[in-house]
Motif scaffolding. Sequence first.
Motif, PDB file in Angstrom:
ATOM      1  N   ARG A   1       2.163   6.894   9.785  1.00  0.00           N
ATOM      2  CA  ARG A   1       3.215   5.887  10.009  1.00  0.00           C
ATOM      3  C   ARG A   1       4.140   5.874   8.792  1.00  0.00           C
ATOM      4  O   ARG A   1       3.780   5.329   7.750  1.00  0.00           O
ATOM      5  N   PRO A   2       5.343   6.460   8.904  1.00  0.00           N
ATOM      6  CA  PRO A   2       6.278   6.446   7.775  1.00  0.00           C
ATOM      7  C   PRO A   2       6.696   5.021   7.427  1.00  0.00           C
ATOM      8  O   PRO A   2       6.744   4.132   8.292  1.00  0.00           O
ATOM      9  N   ASP A   3       7.011   4.809   6.158  1.00  0.00           N
ATOM     10  CA  ASP A   3       7.444   3.490   5.682  1.00  0.00           C
ATOM     11  C   ASP A   3       8.491   3.732   4.596  1.00  0.00           C
ATOM     12  O   ASP A   3       8.150   4.056   3.467  1.00  0.00           O
ATOM     13  N   TYR A   4       9.780   3.623   4.971  1.00  0.00           N
ATOM     14  CA  TYR A   4      10.878   4.067   4.110  1.00  0.00           C
ATOM     15  C   TYR A   4      10.655   5.544   3.744  1.00  0.00           C
ATOM     16  O   TYR A   4      10.441   6.359   4.627  1.00  0.00           O
ATOM     17  N   LEU A   5      10.577   5.888   2.474  1.00  0.00           N
ATOM     18  CA  LEU A   5      10.446   7.298   2.097  1.00  0.00           C
ATOM     19  C   LEU A   5       8.999   7.781   2.114  1.00  0.00           C
ATOM     20  O   LEU A   5       8.749   8.984   1.940  1.00  0.00           O
ATOM     21  N   ALA A   6       8.068   6.884   2.277  1.00  0.00           N
ATOM     22  CA  ALA A   6       6.651   7.273   2.343  1.00  0.00           C
ATOM     23  C   ALA A   6       6.368   7.897   3.698  1.00  0.00           C
ATOM     24  O   ALA A   6       6.654   7.288   4.734  1.00  0.00           O
ATOM     25  N   ASP A   7       5.820   9.099   3.696  1.00  0.00           N
ATOM     26  CA  ASP A   7       5.478   9.698   4.989  1.00  0.00           C
ATOM     27  C   ASP A   7       4.071   9.269   5.403  1.00  0.00           C
ATOM     28  O   ASP A   7       3.422   8.460   4.728  1.00  0.00           O
TER      29      ASP A   7
ATOM     30  N   TRP B   1       0.811  -1.216   0.000  1.00  0.00           N
ATOM     31  CA  TRP B   1       0.000   0.000   0.000  1.00  0.00           C
ATOM     32  C   TRP B   1       0.849   1.273   0.000  1.00  0.00           C
ATOM     33  O   TRP B   1       0.390   2.341  -0.395  1.00  0.00           O
ATOM     34  N   LYS B   2       2.089   1.163   0.479  1.00  0.00           N
ATOM     35  CA  LYS B   2       2.982   2.320   0.463  1.00  0.00           C
ATOM     36  C   LYS B   2       4.217   2.048  -0.392  1.00  0.00           C
ATOM     37  O   LYS B   2       5.257   2.687  -0.180  1.00  0.00           O
TER      38      LYS B   2
END
Length: 462
Positions: free
Chosen positions: A387-393, A258-259
């Motif tokens: 909830r950030p996920d690697y570069l996804a904020d 999803w991210k």
Amino acid sequence: MEIVKKGMVYAIIGMLIASCQNDDAAEYETLPDLSERLYAGGQTTTFSATSNAFGYPAPNLSAAELQKHLAGDLQFVATFITAPAPVNPGLGPLFNNVSCIACHPKDGRAAHPSTINSRNGLLVRVSIPGMDEHGGPLAVPGFGLQIQNHALAGYLPEADYQVTYIQKTETLADGTVITLRKPIISLTNPYISLPPGVMLSARLGPPVFGLGLLEAIPEADIIAYIDPNDWNGDGISGKANYVWDSYLHQTILGRFGWKANTGTIHMQCASAYLEDMGITSSVFPQETGHNQPNGNDGQNDDPELSDEIMEQIVMYSSTLAVPAPRGITNSNVREGAQIFEQLDCAKCHVPRQRTGYSPISALAFQTFYPYTDLLLHDMGPDLADQRPDYLADGSEWKTRPLWGLGLTQLVNGHTDLLHDGRARNTTEAILWHGGEAQNAKEKFKQLPTARREALLAFLNSL
């Protein structure tokens, strides 16, 4: 006096002619020709529009590829049980579900669960502020990166899920009032106290067809759409995620999840086996609960899933056929496609993509129509999980493919959409758009009823 009457008559006739000309122009406005999009998956397209439309192998597989795909099909539906057992052992000790198909029913989309702690297609990712050594989310001590709410006898689940709902309304230009629901998911009964600052993100199992095509899009083609600083001033940025891949042992472009927090189908499958079912592999040889008092079985397991089976499941997930659109010559559908462009939906849901080389010959050099750019976009505060996920904020999500959207009801018996299934149909999904998609949403709300229905007819044709 007679001259004046004749002048008035001519003026009225002229106005009528002009009016008719305008009507004709509107009536005969050129609508897009969608015939080139009939092969939504290129040569991997299936023309089935039945309740099994998501589950067919790509028709252009070689005999050897098809044999491996069918072997993977058996693994996809396999139900795992407690070890030792002669068939499919290795479940747990901690898990969310017992098979791949349980989270991806009929290779399609899971529904938002009516009973949150039943075994269903929804799970909860967790992390605490900070990053791991690869720039990814920081695991919660004693819990990891995913809450397993089921456990084998003798072990404790990490926690139970709990959900409440917030409602909001949106009013369309024709007066239609839509009531939206927002699930608020929390954790109860943790086996140990949760540390402060835990961030949660619910994830629903998405369809799995067409993944091999998405994996084979050249990275340069995806990067061509990024515009993180919005240099063209259209209000839409698009950002690539770069993620650590434990299978390739390197940082690569994120394409799945999803991210976009996963780069390869192999990594996606290995992660799902471990986190969702507690099945170890050569990619992840340790149980999720190996260092936890509630989930350590005291064994240094060999991989519970062989590399051969993993390759079969990767082949299966890579080579499911893509369903063709329906009704693409219908004028209502074609008008909807035109509106899709006019509302700028296509700037993120990019219709056309093309694969490059693929080791699976059936996937190589295909032109196909997934309606995604595979990039991250700010979707606004209502959808943000923070909830950030690697570069996804915390407010960014990857553009979801739209292919097969109109078959969801037929195949899966529901139309729940978005990462937590909050949207109960396509209209609700559009109304949850915000951030970079706020303008598109506002334009949708202002559409006259007939044009709104045309847009929905187009989306339902995919």
